[in-house]
Design an enzyme around this catalytic site. Structure first.
Site, PDB file in Angstrom:
ATOM      1  N   CYS A 104       0.849  -1.186   0.000  1.00  0.00           N
ATOM      2  CA  CYS A 104       0.000   0.000   0.000  1.00  0.00           C
ATOM      3  C   CYS A 104       0.885   1.237   0.000  1.00  0.00           C
ATOM      4  O   CYS A 104       1.880   1.285   0.732  1.00  0.00           O
ATOM      5  CB  CYS A 104      -0.890  -0.011   1.247  1.00  0.00           C
ATOM      6  SG  CYS A 104      -1.996   1.403   1.372  1.00  0.00           S
ATOM      7  N   HIS A 146      -8.904  -3.860  -2.542  1.00  0.00           N
ATOM      8  CA  HIS A 146      -8.004  -3.027  -1.756  1.00  0.00           C
ATOM      9  C   HIS A 146      -8.499  -1.577  -1.739  1.00  0.00           C
ATOM     10  O   HIS A 146      -8.580  -0.943  -0.681  1.00  0.00           O
ATOM     11  CB  HIS A 146      -6.596  -3.126  -2.353  1.00  0.00           C
ATOM     12  CG  HIS A 146      -5.554  -2.323  -1.664  1.00  0.00           C
ATOM     13  ND1 HIS A 146      -4.566  -2.896  -0.896  1.00  0.00           N
ATOM     14  CD2 HIS A 146      -5.313  -0.991  -1.639  1.00  0.00           C
ATOM     15  CE1 HIS A 146      -3.772  -1.939  -0.426  1.00  0.00           C
ATOM     16  NE2 HIS A 146      -4.206  -0.778  -0.870  1.00  0.00           N
ATOM     17  N   GLU A 147      -8.844  -1.037  -2.912  1.00  0.00           N
ATOM     18  CA  GLU A 147      -9.284   0.359  -2.997  1.00  0.00           C
ATOM     19  C   GLU A 147     -10.655   0.546  -2.356  1.00  0.00           C
ATOM     20  O   GLU A 147     -10.910   1.578  -1.717  1.00  0.00           O
ATOM     21  CB  GLU A 147      -9.275   0.853  -4.443  1.00  0.00           C
ATOM     22  CG  GLU A 147      -7.902   0.829  -5.106  1.00  0.00           C
ATOM     23  CD  GLU A 147      -6.799   1.509  -4.309  1.00  0.00           C
ATOM     24  OE1 GLU A 147      -7.061   2.502  -3.609  1.00  0.00           O
ATOM     25  OE2 GLU A 147      -5.649   1.027  -4.373  1.00  0.00           O
ATOM     26  N   HIS A 150     -10.139   0.985   1.238  1.00  0.00           N
ATOM     27  CA  HIS A 150      -9.688   2.341   1.587  1.00  0.00           C
ATOM     28  C   HIS A 150     -10.856   3.284   1.828  1.00  0.00           C
ATOM     29  O   HIS A 150     -10.865   4.019   2.819  1.00  0.00           O
ATOM     30  CB  HIS A 150      -8.783   2.929   0.497  1.00  0.00           C
ATOM     31  CG  HIS A 150      -7.345   2.600   0.671  1.00  0.00           C
ATOM     32  ND1 HIS A 150      -6.622   2.936   1.800  1.00  0.00           N
ATOM     33  CD2 HIS A 150      -6.477   1.975  -0.155  1.00  0.00           C
ATOM     34  CE1 HIS A 150      -5.377   2.526   1.660  1.00  0.00           C
ATOM     35  NE2 HIS A 150      -5.255   1.934   0.479  1.00  0.00           N
TER      36      HIS A 150
END
Length: 185
Positions: A104, A146-147, A150
């Site tokens: 990251c 993953h995004e 976030h």
């Protein structure tokens, strides 16, 4: 963004938020204004992602707590996927669970074997407010998950357990960017 323009070409590189910055741990707000400021934010996200370099970047990683991310990521067949999603919702994460290396930009220099599904579907809007659906497989599916994490205030290290989690915690405390207020997974 003009059709056919290179993403990020008009953007400016912004400083990255690192682990310990509260903006990374709060769920982001929905975008309600699809005007020129949003287009500028998307351009800045691309410019910052390319400068880092990375394969995806969420707005909170540059200190903006809005539900927006960009990507330029290959899948496992080396097909390149480039785009952005505003107000993303992970509507499917399924298939085979694979453990693979994940890092990251907000935890620079670190990575850990992280379990993710090998298929993901994200729905949202484009920078102009049009509906968009993005399908990903393999590494690109990992990127999409993953995004989406976030914008929900989560990081890949939140998925780690056992010795992988303990090792990551040790690596974070030793990282040159670590601040006294950071470090907690």
């Amino acid at each position: 963004m003009r059709h056919g323009s290179i993403p990020g070409a008009r953007g400016r590189v912004r400083p990255l938020s690192l682990l310990g910055d509260p903006v990374l741990r709060e769920p982001c707000r929905d975008v309600t204004d699809f005007g020129p400021e949003l287009a500028d934010l998307v351009e800045d996200l691309f410019a910052t992602m390319y400068a880092a370099p990375g394969v995806g970047l969420a707005a909170n990683q540059i200190g903006v707590p809005l539900r927006v991310f960009v990507y330029d990521c290959p899948d496992d067949e080396d097909v390149r996927h480039v785009g952005h999603v505003v107000n993303p919702r992970l509507v499917a994460a399924d298939g085979v669970v694979l453990r693979g290396p994940e890092g990251c930009l907000s935890l620079p220099g670190l990575e850990a074997g992280t379990e993710r599904y090998d298929h993901a579907v994200v729905e949202g809007r484009t920078v102009t407010g049009e509906p968009v659906t993005v399908h990903g497989t393999g590494f690109f599916a990992r990127c999409l998950q993953h995004e989406c994490d976030h914008v929900e205030g989560r990081l890949y290290v939140d998925h780690l357990t056992g010795w992988r989690r303990r090792r990551s915690a040790r690596q974070i405390t030793r990282a040159p960017w670590h601040r006294a207020s950071a470090g907690q997974l």
